[in-house]
Design an enzyme around this catalytic site. Structure first.
Site, PDB file in Angstrom:
ATOM      1  N   ARG A  65       0.757  -1.263   0.108  1.00  8.18           N
ATOM      2  CA  ARG A  65      -0.074  -0.064  -0.009  1.00  8.18           C
ATOM      3  C   ARG A  65       0.825   1.208  -0.043  1.00  8.18           C
ATOM      4  O   ARG A  65       0.696   2.167  -0.573  1.00  8.18           O
ATOM      5  CB  ARG A  65      -0.721   0.219   1.223  1.00  8.18           C
ATOM      6  CG  ARG A  65      -2.176   0.814   1.236  1.00  8.18           C
ATOM      7  CD  ARG A  65      -2.989   0.687   2.522  1.00  8.18           C
ATOM      8  NE  ARG A  65      -3.689  -0.543   2.493  1.00  8.18           N
ATOM      9  CZ  ARG A  65      -4.761  -0.789   1.954  1.00  8.18           C
ATOM     10  NH1 ARG A  65      -5.180   0.067   0.984  1.00  8.18           N
ATOM     11  NH2 ARG A  65      -5.407  -1.642   2.185  1.00  8.18           N
ATOM     12  N   MET A  90     -12.066   3.122  -4.162  1.00  7.70           N
ATOM     13  CA  MET A  90     -12.485   2.360  -3.490  1.00  7.70           C
ATOM     14  C   MET A  90     -11.204   1.719  -2.960  1.00  7.70           C
ATOM     15  O   MET A  90     -10.939   0.226  -2.721  1.00  7.70           O
ATOM     16  CB  MET A  90     -13.156   0.982  -4.062  1.00  7.70           C
ATOM     17  CG  MET A  90     -14.476   1.587  -4.326  1.00  7.70           C
ATOM     18  SD  MET A  90     -15.365   2.609  -3.196  1.00  7.70           S
ATOM     19  CE  MET A  90     -16.285   1.068  -2.496  1.00  7.70           C
ATOM     20  N   ARG A  91     -10.215   2.431  -2.416  1.00  8.64           N
ATOM     21  CA  ARG A  91      -8.897   1.871  -1.770  1.00  8.64           C
ATOM     22  C   ARG A  91      -8.510   2.825  -0.418  1.00  8.64           C
ATOM     23  O   ARG A  91      -8.976   4.077  -0.273  1.00  8.64           O
ATOM     24  CB  ARG A  91      -7.693   2.394  -2.901  1.00  8.64           C
ATOM     25  CG  ARG A  91      -7.739   1.654  -3.940  1.00  8.64           C
ATOM     26  CD  ARG A  91      -7.330   0.129  -3.932  1.00  8.64           C
ATOM     27  NE  ARG A  91      -5.996   0.002  -3.450  1.00  8.64           N
ATOM     28  CZ  ARG A  91      -5.734  -1.197  -3.023  1.00  8.64           C
ATOM     29  NH1 ARG A  91      -6.432  -2.414  -3.102  1.00  8.64           N
ATOM     30  NH2 ARG A  91      -4.491  -1.260  -2.183  1.00  8.64           N
ATOM     31  N   HIS A 109     -19.413   9.837   1.073  1.00 12.16           N
ATOM     32  CA  HIS A 109     -19.667   8.426   1.716  1.00 12.16           C
ATOM     33  C   HIS A 109     -21.018   8.062   1.415  1.00 12.16           C
ATOM     34  O   HIS A 109     -21.955   9.120   1.964  1.00 12.16           O
ATOM     35  CB  HIS A 109     -19.024   8.117   3.133  1.00 12.16           C
ATOM     36  CG  HIS A 109     -19.359   6.910   3.407  1.00 12.16           C
ATOM     37  ND1 HIS A 109     -18.462   5.744   3.286  1.00 12.16           N
ATOM     38  CD2 HIS A 109     -19.798   6.562   4.572  1.00 12.16           C
ATOM     39  CE1 HIS A 109     -18.809   4.702   3.711  1.00 12.16           C
ATOM     40  NE2 HIS A 109     -19.901   4.981   4.613  1.00 12.16           N
ATOM     41  N   GLU A 143      -8.617   8.922   9.874  1.00 14.00           N
ATOM     42  CA  GLU A 143      -9.564   7.949  10.254  1.00 14.00           C
ATOM     43  C   GLU A 143     -10.480   7.534   9.300  1.00 14.00           C
ATOM     44  O   GLU A 143     -11.274   8.373   8.709  1.00 14.00           O
ATOM     45  CB  GLU A 143     -10.347   8.593  11.564  1.00 14.00           C
ATOM     46  CG  GLU A 143     -11.225   7.812  12.361  1.00 14.00           C
ATOM     47  CD  GLU A 143     -12.225   8.329  13.213  1.00 14.00           C
ATOM     48  OE1 GLU A 143     -13.144   7.845  13.416  1.00 14.00           O
ATOM     49  OE2 GLU A 143     -11.875   9.507  13.631  1.00 14.00           O
ATOM     50  N   LEU A 144     -10.617   6.175   8.955  1.00 15.40           N
ATOM     51  CA  LEU A 144     -11.316   6.151   7.775  1.00 15.40           C
ATOM     52  C   LEU A 144     -12.902   6.187   7.826  1.00 15.40           C
ATOM     53  O   LEU A 144     -13.435   5.992   8.772  1.00 15.40           O
ATOM     54  CB  LEU A 144     -11.279   4.441   7.647  1.00 15.40           C
ATOM     55  CG  LEU A 144     -12.161   3.730   6.411  1.00 15.40           C
ATOM     56  CD1 LEU A 144     -11.346   4.088   5.030  1.00 15.40           C
ATOM     57  CD2 LEU A 144     -12.202   2.209   6.592  1.00 15.40           C
TER      58      LEU A 144
HETATM   59  C1  GAR Z   1     -21.137   6.495  -4.734  1.00 15.39           C
HETATM   60  O1  GAR Z   1     -22.015   5.756  -4.180  1.00 15.39           O
HETATM   61  C2  GAR Z   1     -20.031   6.823  -3.593  1.00 15.39           C
HETATM   62  O2  GAR Z   1     -20.669   7.376  -2.597  1.00 15.39           O
HETATM   63  C3  GAR Z   1     -19.628   5.337  -2.910  1.00 15.39           C
HETATM   64  O3  GAR Z   1     -19.211   4.611  -4.148  1.00 15.39           O
HETATM   65  C4  GAR Z   1     -20.343   5.054  -5.181  1.00 15.39           C
HETATM   66  C5  GAR Z   1     -19.580   5.387  -6.599  1.00 15.39           C
HETATM   67  O4  GAR Z   1     -20.408   5.630  -7.523  1.00 15.39           O
HETATM   68  N1  GAR Z   1     -18.324   5.548  -2.303  1.00 15.39           N
HETATM   69  C6  GAR Z   1     -18.027   4.677  -1.319  1.00 15.39           C
HETATM   70  O5  GAR Z   1     -18.381   3.798  -0.932  1.00 15.39           O
HETATM   71  C7  GAR Z   1     -16.655   5.143  -0.722  1.00 15.39           C
HETATM   72  N2  GAR Z   1     -16.196   4.237   0.181  1.00 15.39           N
HETATM   73  P1  GAR Z   1     -19.973   6.518  -8.796  1.00 15.39           P
HETATM   74  O6  GAR Z   1     -18.496   5.652  -9.218  1.00 15.39           O
HETATM   75  O7  GAR Z   1     -20.810   6.384  -9.716  1.00 15.39           O
HETATM   76  O8  GAR Z   1     -19.417   7.780  -8.496  1.00 15.39           O
END
Ligand code: GAR
Length: 210
Positions: A65, A90-91, A109, A143-144
């Site tokens: 990482r 998503m990392r 989020h 903090e995540l």
């Molecule tokens: C969205 O719903 C965003 O809130 C979520 O991923 C989706 C991406 O959609 N983010 C997370 O879960 C972050 N942990 P998109 O690629 O269509 O914008």
């Protein structure tokens, strides 16, 4: 203009709202580049269609990482961004990465933080029997999903909802609040002060604005 770099991993529907907004003259930020950790992310096509530079940096090409995040920082910084926007990236980011962009790193989020940090938020809200769910734009800290919230949007949970239906309705709200926050940031109205967000010189409530 405020120089924004957007990080994605997938569909990029939130990215699309930044690209659309940035096409308007009143928009105070420009999307300088879109960077994905996945080569097949549809968001890359969206960026290309808008004439925006794209980059792919696969975490799979790095031993750990730390080395991935160091390469990300180098790549992102080559665009000299004022603002780094996580849009479905998503990392999990290393503390060094987060500190490097402290105060200019935003995330969205899909929950009403501090509820449901982490994954599967829609399913968890349904299983808990909540009557509302939503999304939160926040500054990123080490903090995540724990950094100071800026703006939230809630949607009512309806009988017969599934995680997919709920996710779709939450996304509609995401597409409203995220470009709004980016515009505020670009206008210089938003700051991170310690563990709080400040808007127009006033500390925001710990759950952000609604
Ligand atoms: C969205 O719903 C965003 O809130 C979520 O991923 C989706 C991406 O959609 N983010 C997370 O879960 C972050 N942990 P998109 O690629 O269509 O914008």
């Amino acid at each position: 203009k405020c120089r924004a770099v957007v990080l994605i991993s997938g569909s990029g529907s939130n990215l699309q709202t930044f690209l659309d907004a940035a096409a308007n003259a009143e928009c105070e930020y420009a999307v300088e580049a879109v960077i994905s950790n996945k080569a097949d992310a549809y968001g890359l096509t969206r960026a290309q269609n808008a004439g925006v530079s794209t980059e792919v940096l696969s975490h799979k090409d790095f031993a750990d990482r730390d080395s991935f995040d160091r390469a990300m920082v180098k790549l992102i910084d080559s665009y000299e961004p004022d603002l780094v926007i996580l849009a479905g990236f998503m990392r999990i980011l290393t503390p060094d990465f987060v500190r490097h962009y402290s105060g200019r790193l935003l995330n969205i989020h899909p929950s009403l933080l501090p509820k449901y940090q982490g994954l599967h938020t829609h399913k968890r809200a349904l299983e808990a029997g909540d009557d509302e769910h939503g999304a939160t734009v926040h500054f990123v800290t080490e903090e995540l999903d724990g950094g100071p919230p800026i703006l939230q949007a809630a949607v009512p949970i309806e009988t017969g909802d599934t995680p997919e239906l709920l996710a779709q309705r939450v996304l509609v709200q995401e597409h409203k609040i995220y470009p709004q926050v980016a515009q505020w940031f670009a206008q210089g109205r938003l700051r991170m002060v310690g563990d709080r967000a400040e808007f127009d010189g006033e500390l925001l409530p710990r759950s952000g604005l609604r």
